[in-house]
Design a protein around this motif. Structure first.
Motif, PDB file in Angstrom:
ATOM      1  N   ARG A  39     -12.979  40.705 -42.508  1.00  0.00           N
ATOM      2  CA  ARG A  39     -13.532  39.493 -43.100  1.00  0.00           C
ATOM      3  C   ARG A  39     -14.219  39.826 -44.434  1.00  0.00           C
ATOM      4  N   SER A 102      -5.423  40.945 -43.708  1.00  0.00           N
ATOM      5  CA  SER A 102      -5.404  42.101 -42.792  1.00  0.00           C
ATOM      6  C   SER A 102      -3.989  42.523 -42.413  1.00  0.00           C
ATOM      7  N   ARG A 108      -5.096  47.735 -44.342  1.00  0.00           N
ATOM      8  CA  ARG A 108      -5.285  48.368 -43.033  1.00  0.00           C
ATOM      9  C   ARG A 108      -5.538  49.866 -43.181  1.00  0.00           C
ATOM     10  N   ASP A 144      -6.666  46.539 -32.897  1.00  0.00           N
ATOM     11  CA  ASP A 144      -5.749  47.697 -32.851  1.00  0.00           C
ATOM     12  C   ASP A 144      -6.516  48.997 -32.683  1.00  0.00           C
ATOM     13  N   ARG A 192      -4.026  32.047 -35.670  1.00  0.00           N
ATOM     14  CA  ARG A 192      -4.517  33.363 -36.112  1.00  0.00           C
ATOM     15  C   ARG A 192      -4.028  34.464 -35.162  1.00  0.00           C
ATOM     16  N   ASP A 196      -1.747  37.644 -36.042  1.00  0.00           N
ATOM     17  CA  ASP A 196      -2.240  39.004 -35.764  1.00  0.00           C
ATOM     18  C   ASP A 196      -1.287  39.765 -34.828  1.00  0.00           C
ATOM     19  N   ARG A 199       2.398  40.488 -36.846  1.00  0.00           N
ATOM     20  CA  ARG A 199       2.523  41.253 -38.092  1.00  0.00           C
ATOM     21  C   ARG A 199       3.149  42.629 -37.839  1.00  0.00           C
TER      22      ARG A 199
HETATM   23  O1  C5P Z   1     -12.703  39.624 -34.647  1.00  0.00           O
HETATM   24  P1  C5P Z   1     -12.594  38.638 -35.777  1.00  0.00           P
HETATM   25  O2  C5P Z   1     -12.131  37.289 -35.322  1.00  0.00           O
HETATM   26  O3  C5P Z   1     -13.809  38.572 -36.614  1.00  0.00           O
HETATM   27  O4  C5P Z   1     -11.435  39.258 -36.708  1.00  0.00           O
HETATM   28  C1  C5P Z   1     -11.023  38.587 -37.863  1.00  0.00           C
HETATM   29  C2  C5P Z   1      -9.608  38.999 -38.219  1.00  0.00           C
HETATM   30  O5  C5P Z   1      -9.573  40.333 -38.673  1.00  0.00           O
HETATM   31  C3  C5P Z   1      -8.557  38.925 -37.122  1.00  0.00           C
HETATM   32  O6  C5P Z   1      -8.036  37.626 -36.944  1.00  0.00           O
HETATM   33  C4  C5P Z   1      -7.501  39.892 -37.641  1.00  0.00           C
HETATM   34  O7  C5P Z   1      -6.663  39.262 -38.597  1.00  0.00           O
HETATM   35  C5  C5P Z   1      -8.334  40.927 -38.369  1.00  0.00           C
HETATM   36  N1  C5P Z   1      -8.541  42.147 -37.580  1.00  0.00           N
HETATM   37  C6  C5P Z   1      -7.548  43.093 -37.562  1.00  0.00           C
HETATM   38  N2  C5P Z   1      -7.730  44.284 -36.924  1.00  0.00           N
HETATM   39  C7  C5P Z   1      -8.882  44.545 -36.297  1.00  0.00           C
HETATM   40  C8  C5P Z   1      -9.917  43.582 -36.272  1.00  0.00           C
HETATM   41  C9  C5P Z   1      -9.710  42.376 -36.918  1.00  0.00           C
HETATM   42  O8  C5P Z   1      -6.487  42.866 -38.137  1.00  0.00           O
HETATM   43  N3  C5P Z   1      -9.047  45.737 -35.707  1.00  0.00           N
END
Ligand code: C5P
Length: 235
Positions: A39, A102, A108, A144, A192, A196, A199
């Motif tokens: 974020r 992300s 990443r 992940d 969302r 996620d 991807r």
């Molecule tokens: O946990 P939260 O809803 O705050 O995460 C926001 C976004 O960050 C997720 O929807 C995802 O796109 C990304 N994210 C990710 N890998 C992670 C944690 C979060 O891609 N390890």
């Protein structure tokens, strides 16, 4: 004993943050919210006029912002280029853009490196106040962590819940801040999660050796007790 590393993954609205903070506090561990880092980089992109729908532009800027996380579960912090980002990263604008940002491999790669460094207790990406305690283990929550970021974690937990339960929890969190209704929240959350999970770069996925906990019918206290028990069994 070696510092314990706990990975907690799962989709939005399953109680990852509340659970992870409470488990870390109860066991005297550090806590890292990796979603907050994604974020934060998204907020920086939006604030700096980067077109978040353009993966090439996002990739080119991925290395620019300096993101620092404070890992005290009682008061986790996040700054971007020294500015407090805790408030701005929770806006609907950031939430709507974060999955696209992300999904970019360069983002990443950068954030994953930061996460490994924080988990290992080295200085990069860590609030200086926390560097004194590198021997303390950590609870890392995300999407992940068990599959990619910390595949050797001592315990991997994958939290799930029904879409209805997740939407209800999320709109409960938003109440007062945003006027999103339940149907809108549910649609945004499922969109969302689909992004996620779908991807190419390190999708949301349960690690083969993760313990799956369905939280639909459980209270936060019950989930915390379950995870604390699992951690103690590892020690
Ligand atoms: O946990 P939260 O809803 O705050 O995460 C926001 C976004 O960050 C997720 O929807 C995802 O796109 C990304 N994210 C990710 N890998 C992670 C944690 C979060 O891609 N390890």
């Amino acid at each position: 004993p070696a510092p314990v590393i706990v990975a907690i993954d799962g989709p939005s609205g399953t109680g990852k943050s509340s659970t992870s903070k409470a488990v870390a506090a109860e066991l005297g561990l550090r806590y890292l919210d990796t979603g907050a880092q994604y974020r934060a980089i998204t907020w920086w992109m939006l604030s700096n006029g980067i077109d978040v729908a353009d993966p090439t532009a996002v990739a080119a800027a991925a290395g620019k912002p300096v993101i620092v996380s404070g890992t005290d579960p009682a008061r986790p912090t996040i700054t971007v280029d020294g500015a407090d980002a805790a408030g701005p990263i929770r806006t609907q604008e950031v939430t709507a853009a974060v999955s696209a940002v992300s999904a970019v491999a360069e983002v990443r790669g950068r954030i994953t490196e930061l996460q490994r460094s924080i988990a290992a207790g080295t200085a990069e990406g860590t609030d200086p106040a926390d560097v004194a305690a590198p021997s303390r283990g950590i609870v890392v929550e995300g999407r992940d962590i068990g599959t990619t970021v910390l595949p050797d974690a001592d315990l991997k937990v994958f939290l799930t819940a029904s879409p209805e339960a997740r939407a209800a929890r999320r709109s409960g969190e938003l109440r007062g801040k945003d006027s999103a209704d339940l149907a809108t929240t549910r649609a945004a959350l499922l969109k969302r999660d689909a992004a996620d999970s779908g991807r190419k770069a390190s999708p949301l996925k349960k690690a083969d050796d993760a313990v799956e906990v369905d939280t639909t019918e459980l209270t936060l206290e019950q989930v915390v007790e379950c995870v604390v028990t699992l951690v103690r069994e590892q020690q």
